[in-house]
Design a protein around this motif. Structure first.
Motif, mmCIF file in Angstrom:
data_model
loop_
_atom_site.group_PDB
_atom_site.id
_atom_site.type_symbol
_atom_site.label_atom_id
_atom_site.label_comp_id
_atom_site.label_asym_id
_atom_site.label_seq_id
_atom_site.Cartn_x
_atom_site.Cartn_y
_atom_site.Cartn_z
ATOM 1 N N SER A 1 -5.308 -7.201 -13.288
ATOM 2 C CA SER A 1 -6.068 -7.055 -12.052
ATOM 3 C C SER A 1 -6.899 -8.308 -11.872
ATOM 4 O O SER A 1 -7.438 -8.842 -12.847
ATOM 5 C CB SER A 1 -6.996 -5.836 -12.127
ATOM 6 N N VAL B 1 -8.482 -11.597 -8.769
ATOM 7 C CA VAL B 1 -8.727 -12.117 -7.431
ATOM 8 C C VAL B 1 -7.700 -13.201 -7.101
ATOM 9 O O VAL B 1 -7.325 -13.992 -7.975
ATOM 10 C CB VAL B 1 -10.168 -12.693 -7.384
ATOM 11 N N PHE C 1 -8.569 -8.817 -3.733
ATOM 12 C CA PHE C 1 -8.616 -8.259 -5.090
ATOM 13 C C PHE C 1 -7.381 -7.392 -5.279
ATOM 14 O O PHE C 1 -7.141 -6.464 -4.501
ATOM 15 C CB PHE C 1 -9.889 -7.424 -5.278
ATOM 16 N N LYS D 1 -6.603 -2.914 3.436
ATOM 17 C CA LYS D 1 -5.951 -2.546 2.173
ATOM 18 C C LYS D 1 -4.441 -2.394 2.285
ATOM 19 O O LYS D 1 -3.910 -2.041 3.326
ATOM 20 C CB LYS D 1 -6.533 -1.234 1.660
ATOM 21 N N GLU E 1 -5.752 -4.796 -7.641
ATOM 22 C CA GLU E 1 -6.061 -3.892 -8.752
ATOM 23 C C GLU E 1 -4.784 -3.185 -9.168
ATOM 24 O O GLU E 1 -4.190 -2.440 -8.389
ATOM 25 C CB GLU E 1 -7.125 -2.879 -8.317
ATOM 26 N N THR F 1 -7.092 -5.311 -1.752
ATOM 27 C CA THR F 1 -8.219 -5.216 -0.825
ATOM 28 C C THR F 1 -8.696 -6.613 -0.455
ATOM 29 O O THR F 1 -8.883 -7.449 -1.354
ATOM 30 C CB THR F 1 -9.411 -4.482 -1.490
ATOM 31 N N ILE F 2 -8.890 -6.890 0.831
ATOM 32 C CA ILE F 2 -9.546 -8.150 1.209
ATOM 33 C C ILE F 2 -11.035 -7.997 0.913
ATOM 34 O O ILE F 2 -11.687 -7.074 1.418
ATOM 35 C CB ILE F 2 -9.339 -8.479 2.701
ATOM 36 N N ILE F 3 -11.565 -8.879 0.052
ATOM 37 C CA ILE F 3 -12.973 -8.762 -0.329
ATOM 38 C C ILE F 3 -13.844 -9.845 0.318
ATOM 39 O O ILE F 3 -15.058 -9.727 0.331
ATOM 40 C CB ILE F 3 -13.154 -8.761 -1.873
ATOM 41 N N GLU F 4 -13.216 -10.901 0.862
ATOM 42 C CA GLU F 4 -13.962 -11.908 1.610
ATOM 43 C C GLU F 4 -13.042 -12.508 2.657
ATOM 44 O O GLU F 4 -11.857 -12.687 2.403
ATOM 45 C CB GLU F 4 -14.483 -13.025 0.687
ATOM 46 N N LEU G 1 -3.405 -1.676 -5.744
ATOM 47 C CA LEU G 1 -4.245 -1.533 -4.557
ATOM 48 C C LEU G 1 -4.799 -2.915 -4.242
ATOM 49 O O LEU G 1 -5.481 -3.526 -5.053
ATOM 50 C CB LEU G 1 -5.387 -0.552 -4.844
ATOM 51 N N THR H 1 -12.094 -8.153 6.007
ATOM 52 C CA THR H 1 -12.642 -7.636 4.744
ATOM 53 C C THR H 1 -12.590 -6.109 4.726
ATOM 54 O O THR H 1 -12.990 -5.454 5.687
ATOM 55 C CB THR H 1 -14.100 -8.119 4.554
ATOM 56 N N GLY H 2 -12.085 -5.558 3.630
ATOM 57 C CA GLY H 2 -11.951 -4.110 3.491
ATOM 58 C C GLY H 2 -10.535 -3.621 3.768
ATOM 59 O O GLY H 2 -10.180 -2.513 3.360
#
Lengths: 104, 272
Positions: free
Chosen positions: B78, B80, B97, B39, B99, B29-32, B27, B36-37
């Motif tokens: 997992s 960054v 991120f 997937k 995972e 995910t854009i975290i910054e 999975l 962002t958010g």
């Protein structure tokens, strides 16, 4: 994530809104690896964990704020003696969390 | 997912389905940064049902993120990663991120004996997918081992002929039969696999006799050195449950390469 799936699904069936907090990075020593996750329902119920109990209470506060505002944020917790961090890990490491509403 | 007011969570539902099916995936995910958010759900190389779902908002970024996520998934890691907005390397505009949800490690327990039930329970706590195998159908029953994922009535070496090629570094074979008839062929077949842990139960005398028989059967010293026999750490375990803890503790220590001293008798990082 696997271990909190059941609780999240139950909350979803009850129509509760859910925030998800995941450990994405770790510097130094820390009890939980990237991928450790906890979820918080809009009524404050909690499942899972992201540390050895050191920062969970602060994560709940952040998660409820995320549910209120609908934003996504990075939150870091470091060594608790460091003035930069009000709440921290007692083991000396820094843990970076990504907190977001479960709207995906 | 129930009532009309319930928010649709298609990506999360897919994640849940893949976890339920114990299928490997990552999975992303854009975290910054922009998006962002956003997937991506990425399947391993060679899986196309579909190969990926979702988007990070840019085809170039999707392409490199999928490639890197597959690498992380294969390694069971997992973490960054940083990219430019279109997936450029050496840029840091976008932080993602990755995972990894690898397939759970497998444990094959040979011998439906007194110690087996406790080992199955403890291995389940640690997230193993556990198979109990014994050729005696009166003993190898799901009723006796309700927490096992699978109970197979067959000779262990025949089970290994079927599943052995799928075993790897994270997997474990525990031979609890302590009966020549079963354990010599089981050990020989286990040595033919890439399995990370081969533990064999038995007293010191059983172990010494077994070494003789394994050598007679052509097992070389390198093969014998792979065996943890008698299996388990020396913690004075007596009951099946205590023995199970000593076995899984040995498996963990072997994987991490750590000493098995008490933390109170050592120094240095605990989690590192």
């Amino acid at each position: 994530m696997r271990e909190i799936l059941g609780d999240i699904r139950r909350w979803q069936r009850l129509g509760r809104r859910v925030a998800l907090a995941r450990v994405v990075d770790l510097e130094g020593s820390g009890p939980r690896l990237p991928g450790a996750a906890m979820a918080v329902a809009d009524d404050g119920e909690v499942t899972g964990s992201v540390s050895g109990g050191c920062v969970e209470a602060a994560v709940v506060t952040e998660a409820l704020e995320v549910l209120g505002k609908g934003d996504r944020r990075m939150v870091s917790f470091g060594y608790s003696d460091d003035e930069a961090f009000a709440v921290g890990l007692t083991c000396g490491g820094t843990v970076h969390l990504f907190i977001e509403p479960l709207d995906w | 997912m129930g009532g009309g007011d319930t928010q649709a969570t298609p990506v999360f539902d897919r994640v849940g389905d893949l976890l339920d099916a114990e299928e490997p995936f990552a999975l992303v995910t854009i975290i910054e940064g922009p998006g962002t958010g956003s997937k991506l759900v990425v399947r391993p190389t060679g899986v196309a049902d579909p190969a990926f779902e979702g988007t990070l908002g840019d085809p170039g970024l999707d392409r490199v993120a999928i490639r890197d996520a597959r690498g992380e998934l294969a390694a069971g890691r997992s973490g960054v990663r940083h990219y430019g907005e279109h997936g450029e390397a050496r840029e840091e505009t976008v932080v993602v991120f990755v995972e990894s949800f690898a397939v759970p490690p497998r444990m094959l327990v040979f011998g439906a004996v007194d110690f087996t039930g406790a080992l199955v329970r403890v291995a389940k706590v640690l997230g193993y997918r556990v198979t109990v195998c014994d050729a005696r159908e009166v003993f190898a029953t799901s009723r006796r081992f309700p927490t096992a994922d699978e109970v197979v009535v067959d000779w262990p070496h025949r089970l290994l002929e079927r599943v052995g090629e799928n075993l790897g570094e994270r997997d474990a074979v525990c031979v609890l039969t302590h009966d020549d008839k079963f354990d010599v062929p089981a050990v020989i077949s286990a040595l033919d696999t890439q399995v990370g842990y081969i533990g064999v139960m038995g007293s010191r005398r059983t172990h010494a006799n077994r070494l003789v028989r394994l050598r007679e059967a052509g097992v070389d010293e390198a093969g014998l050195a792979r065996l943890r026999s008698p299996l388990g750490l020396d913690i004075g375990a007596r009951t099946p449950e205590e023995t199970a803890v000593s076995i899984v503790a040995e498996i963990i220590a072997l994987r991490t390469g750590r000493s098995t001293r008490a933390l109170s008798d050592s120094d240095g990082p605990i989690h590192g």
